[in-house]
Motif scaffolding. Structure first.
Motif, short mmCIF file in Angstrom:
data_model
loop_
_atom_site.label_atom_id
_atom_site.label_comp_id
_atom_site.label_asym_id
_atom_site.label_seq_id
_atom_site.Cartn_x
_atom_site.Cartn_y
_atom_site.Cartn_z
N GLU A 110 -8.89 10.49 13.20
CA GLU A 110 -10.21 9.88 13.37
C GLU A 110 -11.22 10.38 12.33
OE1 GLU A 110 -8.41 11.17 15.84
OE2 GLU A 110 -8.45 9.83 17.57
N LYS A 111 -10.94 11.53 11.71
CA LYS A 111 -11.88 12.12 10.75
C LYS A 111 -11.78 11.51 9.36
CE LYS A 111 -13.50 15.29 13.54
NZ LYS A 111 -14.88 15.30 13.95
N TYR A 112 -10.72 10.74 9.11
CA TYR A 112 -10.50 10.17 7.78
C TYR A 112 -11.20 8.83 7.62
CZ TYR A 112 -6.95 13.67 6.87
OH TYR A 112 -6.30 14.86 6.65
N LYS A 113 -11.48 8.49 6.37
CA LYS A 113 -12.07 7.20 6.06
C LYS A 113 -11.01 6.11 6.12
CE LYS A 113 -15.86 8.93 3.30
NZ LYS A 113 -17.03 8.42 3.98
N LYS A 114 -11.47 4.86 6.21
CA LYS A 114 -10.57 3.74 6.42
C LYS A 114 -9.52 3.59 5.33
CE LYS A 114 -11.82 -0.65 5.90
NZ LYS A 114 -12.44 -1.95 6.14
N HIS A 115 -9.88 3.77 4.07
CA HIS A 115 -8.91 3.56 3.00
C HIS A 115 -7.79 4.60 3.04
CE1 HIS A 115 -11.53 6.53 1.02
NE2 HIS A 115 -10.46 6.84 0.30
N VAL A 116 -8.09 5.80 3.50
CA VAL A 116 -7.06 6.84 3.64
C VAL A 116 -6.11 6.45 4.77
CG1 VAL A 116 -6.64 9.28 4.14
CG2 VAL A 116 -8.62 8.62 2.77
N LEU A 117 -6.66 5.95 5.88
CA LEU A 117 -5.83 5.53 7.00
C LEU A 117 -4.95 4.35 6.63
CD1 LEU A 117 -8.47 5.75 9.87
CD2 LEU A 117 -6.67 7.40 9.33
N ALA A 118 -5.46 3.44 5.83
CA ALA A 118 -4.68 2.29 5.39
C ALA A 118 -3.48 2.75 4.56
CB ALA A 118 -5.55 1.33 4.59
N ASN A 119 -3.71 3.68 3.65
CA ASN A 119 -2.63 4.19 2.83
C ASN A 119 -1.61 4.96 3.67
OD1 ASN A 119 -3.75 3.12 0.53
ND2 ASN A 119 -4.84 4.99 -0.01
N LEU A 120 -2.08 5.74 4.62
CA LEU A 120 -1.21 6.51 5.49
C LEU A 120 -0.33 5.59 6.34
CD1 LEU A 120 -0.37 9.31 6.55
CD2 LEU A 120 -2.26 9.16 8.15
N LEU A 121 -0.93 4.53 6.87
CA LEU A 121 -0.17 3.57 7.68
C LEU A 121 0.91 2.89 6.84
CD1 LEU A 121 0.25 2.11 10.38
CD2 LEU A 121 -1.46 0.46 9.65
N GLU A 122 0.56 2.51 5.65
CA GLU A 122 1.53 1.87 4.75
C GLU A 122 2.68 2.81 4.43
OE1 GLU A 122 3.10 -1.32 3.02
OE2 GLU A 122 1.15 -1.34 4.00
N GLU A 123 2.34 4.07 4.22
CA GLU A 123 3.35 5.09 3.91
C GLU A 123 4.29 5.31 5.11
OE1 GLU A 123 2.98 9.82 3.72
OE2 GLU A 123 1.82 8.81 2.16
N LYS A 124 3.74 5.34 6.30
CA LYS A 124 4.55 5.62 7.50
C LYS A 124 5.42 4.43 7.88
CE LYS A 124 3.06 9.76 8.23
NZ LYS A 124 3.92 10.92 8.11
N LYS A 125 4.97 3.22 7.59
CA LYS A 125 5.75 2.03 7.95
C LYS A 125 6.95 1.87 7.03
CE LYS A 125 2.69 -0.92 10.52
NZ LYS A 125 2.05 -2.22 10.60
N ASN A 126 6.86 2.37 5.82
CA ASN A 126 7.98 2.21 4.86
C ASN A 126 8.88 3.38 4.84
OD1 ASN A 126 7.01 -0.22 4.02
ND2 ASN A 126 5.83 0.63 2.37
#
Length: 43
Positions: A27-43
């Motif tokens: 929750e402490k991260y900005k949206k663009h960091v979360l978007a990259n993290l989600l993309e990384e975890k899905k692949n």
């Protein structure tokens, strides 16, 4: 909640079991960091 909002990314990450990244709550991260993290975890 709108698709692509910060809350949406937090919810999606929690659904796949990610609650923390580098020792900080996601929750402490900005949206663009979360978007990259989600993309990384899905692949």
């Amino acid at each position: 909640m709108h698709i692509g909002s910060k809350g949406w990314y937090v919810e999606e990450l929690k659904n796949i079991g990610v609650r923390r990244h580098e020792g900080r709550k996601i929750e402490k991260y900005k949206k663009h960091v979360l978007a990259n993290l989600l993309e990384e975890k899905k692949n």
